[in-house]
Design a protein around this motif. Sequence first.
Motif, short mmCIF file in Angstrom:
data_model
loop_
_atom_site.label_atom_id
_atom_site.label_comp_id
_atom_site.label_asym_id
_atom_site.label_seq_id
_atom_site.Cartn_x
_atom_site.Cartn_y
_atom_site.Cartn_z
N THR A 45 24.24 2.24 19.76
CA THR A 45 23.02 2.93 19.33
C THR A 45 21.98 1.96 18.74
N CYS A 102 26.85 -6.10 2.93
CA CYS A 102 25.66 -6.77 3.48
C CYS A 102 25.32 -6.30 4.89
N GLY A 103 26.02 -5.30 5.40
CA GLY A 103 25.76 -4.80 6.74
C GLY A 103 24.64 -3.78 6.76
N TYR A 162 36.70 0.59 20.05
CA TYR A 162 36.12 1.03 18.76
C TYR A 162 36.46 2.50 18.51
N PRO A 218 34.12 5.22 6.86
CA PRO A 218 33.34 5.90 7.90
C PRO A 218 34.03 5.94 9.25
N SER A 257 33.07 7.76 13.32
CA SER A 257 31.91 7.68 14.22
C SER A 257 32.01 8.73 15.31
N MET A 301 40.59 -9.08 5.24
CA MET A 301 41.84 -9.42 5.89
C MET A 301 42.76 -10.22 4.94
N LEU A 355 22.90 5.18 13.36
CA LEU A 355 22.13 5.14 12.12
C LEU A 355 20.90 4.24 12.29
N LEU A 390 31.66 -10.95 3.64
CA LEU A 390 32.17 -12.26 4.06
C LEU A 390 31.29 -13.41 3.54
N LYS A 410 38.72 4.14 15.59
CA LYS A 410 38.21 5.15 14.64
C LYS A 410 39.08 6.41 14.70
N TYR A 446 29.71 9.36 11.58
CA TYR A 446 28.28 9.14 11.70
C TYR A 446 27.84 9.10 13.15
P1 NAD Z 1 27.63 -3.82 10.18
O1 NAD Z 1 28.28 -4.59 11.27
O2 NAD Z 1 26.14 -3.87 10.07
O3 NAD Z 1 28.22 -4.26 8.78
C1 NAD Z 1 29.56 -4.52 8.59
C2 NAD Z 1 29.68 -5.51 7.45
O4 NAD Z 1 31.07 -5.80 7.29
C3 NAD Z 1 28.98 -6.84 7.74
O5 NAD Z 1 28.13 -7.19 6.67
C4 NAD Z 1 30.12 -7.83 7.89
O6 NAD Z 1 29.82 -9.13 7.41
C5 NAD Z 1 31.21 -7.18 7.05
N1 NAD Z 1 32.54 -7.62 7.46
C6 NAD Z 1 32.98 -7.87 8.72
N2 NAD Z 1 34.24 -8.32 8.69
C7 NAD Z 1 34.61 -8.34 7.39
C8 NAD Z 1 35.79 -8.73 6.72
N3 NAD Z 1 36.84 -9.22 7.38
N4 NAD Z 1 35.83 -8.62 5.38
C9 NAD Z 1 34.76 -8.16 4.69
N5 NAD Z 1 33.60 -7.80 5.26
C10 NAD Z 1 33.53 -7.90 6.61
O7 NAD Z 1 28.12 -2.34 10.32
P2 NAD Z 1 27.39 -1.00 9.79
O8 NAD Z 1 26.49 -0.54 10.86
O9 NAD Z 1 26.86 -1.24 8.44
O10 NAD Z 1 28.62 0.00 9.76
C11 NAD Z 1 29.35 0.23 8.57
C12 NAD Z 1 30.46 1.20 8.89
O11 NAD Z 1 29.89 2.43 9.37
C13 NAD Z 1 31.44 0.76 9.97
O12 NAD Z 1 32.72 1.21 9.68
C14 NAD Z 1 30.92 1.45 11.21
O13 NAD Z 1 31.96 1.66 12.15
C15 NAD Z 1 30.44 2.76 10.63
N6 NAD Z 1 29.43 3.39 11.46
C16 NAD Z 1 28.20 2.83 11.60
C17 NAD Z 1 27.26 3.43 12.41
C18 NAD Z 1 25.89 2.84 12.60
O14 NAD Z 1 25.12 3.34 13.43
N7 NAD Z 1 25.54 1.78 11.87
C19 NAD Z 1 27.58 4.62 13.08
C20 NAD Z 1 28.87 5.14 12.94
C21 NAD Z 1 29.77 4.53 12.11
#
Ligand code: NAD
Length: 316
Positions: free
Chosen positions: A183, A10-11, A141, A114, A116, A54, A171, A35, A145, A168
């Motif tokens: 970002t 859902c992220g 962070y 992923p 970063s 977790m 994004l 979650l 990573k 990445y």
């Molecule tokens: P986000 O924070 O939007 O989404 C993360 C999701 O993980 C959320 O929906 C959250 O509810 C869920 N989550 C958090 N804790 C949890 C848990 N204990 N159990 C299950 N789910 C849990 O992050 P994103 O931007 O979608 O990033 C996704 C991945 O990509 C991450 O690993 C991030 O480090 C990596 N990443 C993202 C970007 C970016 O610009 N978005 C860039 C580089 C790397």
Amino acid sequence: MSKILIIGACGQLGTELTLKLRTLKGDDNVLATDLRSEPVKFIGDGPYEQLDIMHPSRFNELIDNYGIKEVYHLAAVLSAKSEQDPRFAWKLNMESLLTVLEAGKDQLEKIYWPSSIAVFGPDTPKVNTPQNTVMNPNTIYGISKQAGERWCEYYFEKYGVDVRSLRYPGLIGHKAMAGGGTTDYAVDIFHKAIAEEKYECFLSRDAMLPMMHMDDAVKATIGLMETPAENVRIRSSYNLAATSFTPAVITSEIRKHYPDFEIEYAPDFRQKIADSWPDSVDDSAARQDWGWHHQYDLKELVEKMITGLKESIVFN
Ligand code: NAD
Ligand code: AKB
């Protein structure tokens, strides 16, 4: 068809990746988890389960119940949020990865995790940052990573776990808000432009960072996962790039669509994080090994974001 489980569906990335995987593989073959008790809209009609990664026993139960063979592990605390509670960020980012890698030993066929551009730090060459270079990240962070990349390579070398990863850049997509990173401004700015409101930017006008449209990120992720294992030469994480810009440059591009758009700069603690990251990244290994190429440069990215956001306003 291997059954897929997505953690963090859902992220910001999960929303778009889940929808795309369901379109390609069939709704029933992609189990979305997060979650929340209920899924967000946009991720399609396939199965959804509440999962806190977790709790490894719940994760293992879902793997068994659904016959899961591939996991995309997207849950993490991003850069800005990690600085608010470094120990929690370390715990979530590391323990969850180890839970998934352990399942890779005998239950899973493939894992995606992923990384970063945050793995790089102030000592890293800033322009066209090479795949292998000085790293020394100085955010929690980035440290998590970098450690995660070492764990991935270790599990591949030692146990033969087929884990794959991309570094990445920032994004940018219109379907979900960004989740606590440095970002994020490059997503937030569009919401203000569309609403015809002024944007207060938390980075300085000249903060150059590597960025990518979400469609390219999803394409790269699925492309890497569908590459024959022998072509995936890098088992830590691949550099990945599309475009780079500063807040001032993206503002000029947005003004081609919204000439009156106003921005004010009020850099906060995230500026220091941005200063420690590359301006641009050399992703030639990804281009050579599995044929990666990006579609969206700045102009196309801005057009696509504005069109996408306008459409979602009309449909809501
Ligand atoms: P986000 O924070 O939007 O989404 C993360 C999701 O993980 C959320 O929906 C959250 O509810 C869920 N989550 C958090 N804790 C949890 C848990 N204990 N159990 C299950 N789910 C849990 O992050 P994103 O931007 O979608 O990033 C996704 C991945 O990509 C991450 O690993 C991030 O480090 C990596 N990443 C993202 C970007 C970016 O610009 N978005 C860039 C580089 C790397
Ligand atoms: C963040 O800013 O934390 C993320 C990332 C580049 O990893 N968007």
